[in-house]
Design a protein around this motif. Structure first.
Motif, short mmCIF file in Angstrom:
data_model
loop_
_atom_site.label_atom_id
_atom_site.label_comp_id
_atom_site.label_asym_id
_atom_site.label_seq_id
_atom_site.Cartn_x
_atom_site.Cartn_y
_atom_site.Cartn_z
N VAL A 259 0.89 -1.25 -0.12
CA VAL A 259 0.02 0.21 -0.04
C VAL A 259 1.01 1.19 -0.04
O VAL A 259 0.54 2.27 0.47
N ASP A 260 2.20 1.21 -0.44
CA ASP A 260 3.05 2.33 -0.66
C ASP A 260 2.42 3.08 -1.95
O ASP A 260 2.91 2.84 -3.10
N ASN A 261 1.64 3.82 -1.51
CA ASN A 261 0.84 4.43 -2.72
C ASN A 261 1.21 5.78 -3.24
O ASN A 261 1.88 6.50 -2.61
N ARG A 262 0.77 6.09 -4.30
CA ARG A 262 0.91 7.45 -4.83
C ARG A 262 -0.34 8.16 -5.36
O ARG A 262 -1.30 7.29 -6.08
N LEU A 369 0.06 21.19 -10.55
CA LEU A 369 0.22 19.96 -9.95
C LEU A 369 1.50 19.97 -9.34
O LEU A 369 2.43 19.91 -10.27
N TYR A 370 1.96 20.00 -8.17
CA TYR A 370 3.24 20.00 -7.49
C TYR A 370 3.57 18.59 -7.31
O TYR A 370 2.59 17.59 -6.82
N TYR A 371 4.93 18.15 -7.32
CA TYR A 371 5.42 16.80 -6.79
C TYR A 371 6.91 17.04 -6.56
O TYR A 371 7.65 18.09 -6.78
N VAL A 415 -1.21 18.32 -5.07
CA VAL A 415 0.24 17.79 -4.83
C VAL A 415 -0.05 16.38 -5.01
O VAL A 415 -1.17 15.53 -4.48
N LEU A 416 1.28 15.75 -5.43
CA LEU A 416 1.07 14.10 -5.70
C LEU A 416 2.15 13.90 -4.24
O LEU A 416 3.30 13.72 -4.34
N PHE A 417 1.19 12.97 -3.53
CA PHE A 417 1.67 12.59 -2.27
C PHE A 417 2.01 10.98 -2.38
O PHE A 417 1.62 10.32 -3.42
N GLY A 418 2.87 10.50 -1.23
CA GLY A 418 3.09 9.01 -1.30
C GLY A 418 2.75 8.83 0.31
O GLY A 418 3.36 9.35 1.23
N LEU A 419 1.98 7.84 0.39
CA LEU A 419 1.35 7.45 1.80
C LEU A 419 1.40 5.82 1.53
O LEU A 419 1.77 5.29 0.67
N ALA A 488 -14.44 12.35 -3.63
CA ALA A 488 -13.36 12.10 -4.27
C ALA A 488 -12.63 13.46 -4.13
O ALA A 488 -12.00 13.98 -5.04
N PRO A 489 -12.06 13.57 -2.94
CA PRO A 489 -11.12 14.81 -2.93
C PRO A 489 -9.73 14.45 -3.24
O PRO A 489 -8.78 15.23 -3.14
N TRP A 490 -9.24 13.08 -3.46
CA TRP A 490 -8.15 12.57 -4.04
C TRP A 490 -8.08 11.89 -5.05
O TRP A 490 -9.32 11.18 -5.55
N VAL A 491 -7.27 11.70 -6.13
CA VAL A 491 -7.04 10.88 -7.17
C VAL A 491 -6.04 9.90 -6.90
O VAL A 491 -4.81 10.15 -7.12
N TRP A 492 -6.37 8.80 -6.44
CA TRP A 492 -5.11 7.71 -6.36
C TRP A 492 -4.89 7.04 -7.41
O TRP A 492 -5.65 6.94 -8.28
#
Length: 533
Positions: A259-262, A369-371, A415-419, A488-492
């Motif tokens: 589940v190391d997702n972006r 979109l920031y990354y 912002v493109l996060f990783g969680l 849908a506040p995120w796009v996984w």
């Protein structure tokens, strides 16, 4: 977790010195290793804050040097580790833990309730990644029993029993993080920062005795780890998807799902001015639910997995895909459906203009979109996502930069996060209105009263089963939720598989779904590792 490229050549030379006594003929490595109880690993970078659990070591994976009170098995069932029993009072405020009577630290001193009390008090006062603000007090009731009193009932407290390694009161000092003593399966020997860590099996460990008596961790970049694997200098090497299809004699690829997702956080509010600390807040494009829904349907996640990850990943639909608290109803069966996405936009009032960009009430469908520019995969995902959205008439400008700049803009820009964590509290931190804009928590200022209500029920549960029921409802309860089926506040986008070249006769056994790569999660069941007979 950083590695300077300038160390690459040094590292290769270091391998040769370190392994000069070894047979350099890689074709004979497997036969040699059958008789060897030492492993050399290159599975990631070193922890910047060292190996002190009270400062955060072990929050994503088992802390190796230390035992925890409880632990997860491979199926996320809760098992005892240093504890023999735990109970929760009917009001959820008081947690009582009984310890094993036979635990010693690696220096031979016994682990008692005093050490548990000291550990939790130290962590609470550390202002670190370990958030124990809800712990009112921890006290010893007898030599092997500890009582925790919470300020407010909160079932996620169990994560601290699962993840916080117990440190010895008698041997804890300012340098503990660089010279840890614990009661886990391995004991610390030597740490040469930027180069290597050497550990050995703890002769006083109360659990299963590890087969491998000595482990050497080399801190290498992915390219250097691959080179070391190819030259037969390491037994396990973490690699990126771009190197995963290479063939290495005597080694096999281990491909672990995670589940190391972006995913992309989309500002949920329209442009409303400033946050309490003066940062820009809101975005008039991403605050429109038609835009968020269309992007969730229009993005082709399988294409991202196959094109960018070479198939070494899975589509991501939420922050917790596959974990016990994941709601499988949130899986999108038909993503990449551009026609459906266009219909959503048309019905939402976003009309395509001559320049190819949609517009609604004079607002162009465009945003930034920031990354973080130091991660190649996030850069590739940002580019690919922006390209996919062009077909919908949505223009996305991408910008790679450092986290300081991202944090200045993340409440008004995507912002493109990783969680990816084994703690469901991560859901709360990402979506609860009560943590909007606090640090990196809920950066897009999402809010939904029904979601918050389900969060409160999950936190107030008295069992994992009860808590999971409400974590799932927060995602989607049949009418609303924070997943793509709801607001849908995120796009996984994707979950990254964790890839390792490993000696083909090395057995590591079943693994859990891997979390974010911090703390070497592949080591969770290291006592079960052995050579194939």
């Amino acid at each position: 977790m950083r590695f300077s490229k300038s160390l690459f050549l040094f590292s290769i030379v270091f391998f040769m010195i370190l392994t000069s006594c070894k047979n350099n003929d890689s074709s004979n490595q497997s036969e040699t290793k059958q008789q060897n109880d030492e492993l050399i690993l290159a599975i990631g970078g070193e922890p910047e804050t060292g190996f002190d659990p009270t400062l955060g070591w072990g929050q994503y994976a088992r802390p190796i040097f230390q035992s925890t009170l409880l632990k997860y098995d491979q199926d996320f069932n809760i098992k005892n580790d240093a504890a023999t029993h735990y109970s929760i009072s009917d009001d959820g405020i008081t947690w009582t833990v009984k310890l094993r009577d036979n635990i010693q630290f690696s220096d031979g001193k016994p682990l008692t309730a005093d050490d548990v009390v000291f550990t939790f008090q130290t962590a609470k006062n550390s202002a670190s990644l370990v958030d124990l603000t809800n712990l009112d007090k921890v006290e010893k009731t007898d030599r092997l029993t500890v009582k925790f009193s919470l300020i407010k009932r909160n079932y996620t407290f169990i994560h601290h029993l699962l993840s916080l390694g117990i440190v010895p009161k008698h041997a804890y000092n300012a340098t503990y993080s660089e010279n840890p003593i614990g009661s886990g399966p391995y004991q610390f020997v030597q740490w040469d920062k930027g180069q290597q860590l050497i550990i050995e099996a703890n002769p006083n460990y109360f659990g299963k005795t590890p087969y491998f008596k000595r482990l050497v961790f080399l801190f290498l970049s992915a390219d250097a780890a691959f080179a070391a694997a190819k030259s037969g200098q390491v037994d396990i090497a973490a690699v990126s998807p771009t190197l995963a299809d290479e063939k290495i004699n005597g080694m096999t690829l281990v491909n672990l799902q995670s589940v190391d997702n972006r995913g992309i956080a989309l500002p949920y509010l329209p442009n409303e001015g400033k946050t309490f600390n003066g940062l820009a807040l809101g975005n008039n494009v991403t605050s429109d639910i038609a835009i968020r829904k269309a992007m969730n349907i229009g993005v082709d996640r399988k294409a991202l997995v196959h094109g960018l990850l070479k198939g070494y990943g899975t589509p991501a639909y939420t922050i917790t895909d596959g974990l016990p608290w994941w709601n499988p109803e949130t899986e999108i069966k038909n993503d990449g459906d551009l026609e459906k996405a266009k219909d959503i936009l048309e019905n939402g009032g976003w009309k395509l203009k001559d320049d190819g960009i949609r517009e609604k009430n004079g607002v162009k469908a465009e945003f930034t979109l920031y990354y973080p520019s130091n991660e190649q995969i996030r850069q590739s995902l940002a580019i690919a996502f922006a390209d996919m959205m062009k077909a919908l008439g949505i223009k996305i400008q991408i910008k790679g930069t450092n986290w300081n700049e991202i944090e200045e803009h993340m409440h008004a820009n995507a912002v493109l996060f990783g969680l990816g964590s084994h703690n469901p509290l991560e859901l709360y931190h990402a979506y609860s209105s009560k943590v909007q804009g606090r640090g990196l928590n809920n950066p897009n200022f999402y809010a939904n009263d029904a979601v918050d209500a389900n969060f409160e029920k999950a936190l107030g549960a008295l069992s994992q089963k009860e808590a999971n029921r409400y974590w799932k409802k927060a995602q989607w309860d049949g009418s609303t939720g924070f997943s793509n089926k709801g607001d849908a506040p995120w796009v996984w986008l994707v979950n990254l598989n964790h890839l390792f070249y490993m000696r083909e006769n090395l057995v590591i056994g079943p693994q859990k779904l891997q979390p974010h790569e911090h703390d070497w999660p592949i080591m969770d069941f290291v006592e079960n590792w052995h050579w194939k007979e």
